[in-house]
Design a protein around this motif. Sequence first.
Motif, mmCIF file in Angstrom:
data_model
loop_
_atom_site.group_PDB
_atom_site.id
_atom_site.type_symbol
_atom_site.label_atom_id
_atom_site.label_comp_id
_atom_site.label_asym_id
_atom_site.label_seq_id
_atom_site.Cartn_x
_atom_site.Cartn_y
_atom_site.Cartn_z
ATOM 1 N N SER A 337 0.709 -1.310 0.014
ATOM 2 C CA SER A 337 -0.319 -0.122 0.129
ATOM 3 C C SER A 337 0.560 1.065 0.178
ATOM 4 N N ASN A 339 1.591 4.645 1.666
ATOM 5 C CA ASN A 339 0.711 5.108 2.436
ATOM 6 C C ASN A 339 1.632 6.177 3.337
ATOM 7 N N GLU A 343 -0.996 6.684 7.856
ATOM 8 C CA GLU A 343 -2.338 7.703 7.067
ATOM 9 C C GLU A 343 -2.809 6.655 5.987
ATOM 10 N N PRO A 344 -4.084 6.207 5.436
ATOM 11 C CA PRO A 344 -4.411 5.959 4.458
ATOM 12 C C PRO A 344 -3.673 5.379 3.262
ATOM 13 N N GLN A 345 -3.727 4.732 2.177
ATOM 14 C CA GLN A 345 -3.694 4.557 1.249
ATOM 15 C C GLN A 345 -3.453 6.166 0.322
ATOM 16 N N ARG A 373 -11.057 4.863 -2.572
ATOM 17 C CA ARG A 373 -9.179 3.547 -2.119
ATOM 18 C C ARG A 373 -10.155 2.774 -1.882
ATOM 19 N N ASP A 375 -8.727 -0.971 -0.749
ATOM 20 C CA ASP A 375 -7.761 -1.624 -0.545
ATOM 21 C C ASP A 375 -7.283 -3.082 -1.422
ATOM 22 N N GLY A 438 -10.355 0.727 6.887
ATOM 23 C CA GLY A 438 -9.061 0.691 8.420
ATOM 24 C C GLY A 438 -9.731 1.388 9.537
ATOM 25 N N ASP A 442 -6.837 7.419 12.759
ATOM 26 C CA ASP A 442 -6.429 8.506 11.395
ATOM 27 C C ASP A 442 -7.241 9.537 11.297
ATOM 28 N N THR A 445 -8.438 9.064 7.808
ATOM 29 C CA THR A 445 -9.130 7.330 6.833
ATOM 30 C C THR A 445 -10.304 8.130 7.639
ATOM 31 N N ASP A 448 -12.530 9.989 5.465
ATOM 32 C CA ASP A 448 -12.914 8.912 4.221
ATOM 33 C C ASP A 448 -14.040 7.414 4.897
ATOM 34 N N TYR A 449 -14.064 7.333 6.102
ATOM 35 C CA TYR A 449 -15.174 6.587 6.420
ATOM 36 C C TYR A 449 -16.379 7.739 6.157
#
Length: 781
Positions: A337, A339, A343-345, A373, A375, A438, A442, A445, A448-449
């Motif tokens: 990944s 990142n 941190e996230p990708q 994103r 994974d 994830g 963070d 992340t 992102d959620y």
Amino acid sequence: MAIPLREPSDHCERIRVRGQVQGVGFRPTVWQLAQRHGLAGEVGNDGAGVVIVVRGHSTTIDAFLLELETAPPPLARIDAIERAVLDAAPVTAGFTIAASVSSAASTGIVADAATCADCRAELERAGDRRHNYAFTNCTHCGPRLSIVTDIPYDRTNTSMATFEMCPACRAEYENPADRRFHAQPNACPQCGPQLSLRDPRGDEVEAVDPLRRTAEAIRAGEIVAIKGIGGYQLACDAASEAAVARLRARKQRPHKPLALMARDLEQVRCYCQADDAEHGLLESSQAPIVLLTRREQGAALADSVAPGQRRLGFMLPNTPLHHRLLALLDKPIVLTSGNPPGEPQCIDDALAFAGLGSVADWFLAHDRAIVNRVDDSVVRVDAHGVQLLRRARGYAPTPLRLVDRLAADQRILACGAELKNTFCLLRDDQATLSQHIGDLEDARTCDDYERGIALYRRLYQFEPTCVAVDLHPEYLSSKYGRALAEEQGLTLVEVQHHHAHVAACLADNRWRGGTVLGIALDGLGYGADGTIWGGEFLLADYADYERVGRLRPAALAGGTRAILEPWRSAWAQLLAHPDGEQLRQRLRDLEIGRRFTGKPLHTLEHMIESGFNTPLTSSCGRLFDAVAALLGIAFDGISYEGQAAIELENLLTPGRLGSVQPYPFALGSGELYEIDPAPMWSALIDDLQRGRDRAAIAASFHAGLSRAVAELAAHIASERGIAAVALSGGVFQNRSLFEDSVERLQSAGLQVLFHRQVPANDGGLSLGQAAVAAARLLRNE
């Protein structure tokens, strides 16, 4: 199976097909089959699936549906076929594909799929107009979730909107006989995305063939950030110790095993053993990372790829870009990944250059935006089949069908856990889990959620009436859910962590029976009594549970520090032992005992005595940490979650548990049944003093724990009239413990349920939360 409706005759039918039937080439498949069988009518999409109106002889329609069921498009999944005879005959001659009458809100979006055989053949065929084109795709493969922005799933609502199809691609797109009919990402070198090679600042570097230059850089020992289908990835030569060590140092990832990509199965076999099931997974449309056993005399890889591990995580190329890159190399690559630490990708180009510019020597970029994103998924094959360890690319967001008893009018948003987060939308009997999000600790992340939930609500036209959250007062996912429920006046259902684990296992198995004994072993979860649970025996169904047993609680000295520093769990266990003073004295004479010298033991003891920042926990994960620490594994600290337990299991030779003497555990009863590890510690330290091999000690611990779990389960089941047990929690991703526990439980005459479609870890928790909420709402109604 489609059931014939009447005696043979010429008539008209309306046929409803439910399942994963949109965006997968289903309508053109129906069209082609209807042409072949000489049927008249039409096929179209609506909000619930595919509708076929067909006229012909009933036996011909039966044959048509049988062929559709047995040979659907590769990415399709048929859940149900419903047939109804129409008295009128609304169709005349010919068979057509009708325009969609509504969006695909109920059927949703298909998962990204690995390159199909037809597209790969075009990629490799000299003279083909898509020869060596890195973005070749069709209705059977290519990007889906990673590029979609809204519904309906049309090109204008994807990141392909900026690429206007050339006449040749447009002709394919509009031809129902072509496998690219309505393939939204359809493109070719003349009209589609293009690769570029860039330096760490993001400036484009002149390259006639960026992929060839990338291969040259990897062969030279350099690190390249590659823009994959669902995020940036970091690649280097897996056989170069210097390259892999440099990648680890730059990425600040000292120990966690790195994923590998090989050119083909033949290359994988040079390094690992793989059976037919593992071969099938590697070559599937999901193309996950598959954990495989290393060959003892296999070809050489850098030792630092997976230090001391018996298994390697291999995947095969899943996009035309990866196929072409690996064809230019003669060795596997590390592909991990992309990142920055913690941190996230990266999916955004500018953020990738900023965050990975100090890691990568080069960037292989392109001009198709990654919207979502995604994974890589991770799977393992054990004695009982396939086990998903991370559900993401290729699997999500494919919905899971739940048992009818959980189908309700309510629309439930389940917010998931804090770590390994996923969220879940439940409507009717369809549970749609997000891809792996994830760790929400963070900030990016967590952002992102929230974006992911908003996207899924748009894609599925989903307005929740109920929100399900974990009991934990500080989980960010729970705070989000509670705030949403309060703001919008929604029903809020709080679900205890380990009950959610058990319910997820029941839902995963579409369990229709009654109460089971759930055994949930994990790192930690907030208990109904406000303490930290993690080694639980629950009498449970979908709606309710009763806690009947646990692992004996031990001090979590220093709270989070104890999770990060395994020596703390070991010392806390020895302090709590009835003969603790004697055991600690014996330990001081050993090399491992001397490693405690210099640790703040008096401070730790005072914290435990006073209870300051030292909650008690029944966590099974911390028991593994403590054993690992006394064997010198990750003694001072871990660099990734679960490191101590993973490396402890890695000492074991597969299949060895049956040949060792299990360590003793005491089984006690009181308000709750308890598994007490005190006798195990005495035996373990005896073996340390005798100089017994670490692998043998690890085997005796695993065997002893699985025996204790099975014996307590059998006792409770007999006492309470229970016939089935459900295993869940991240500790059961330990293959040795899982397989030995299943064998012992089955030998005791118990039916054993375990995860197959979602992870046993917190990645499956949102499914359990949704199932519990649905069951409680239905009960209350």
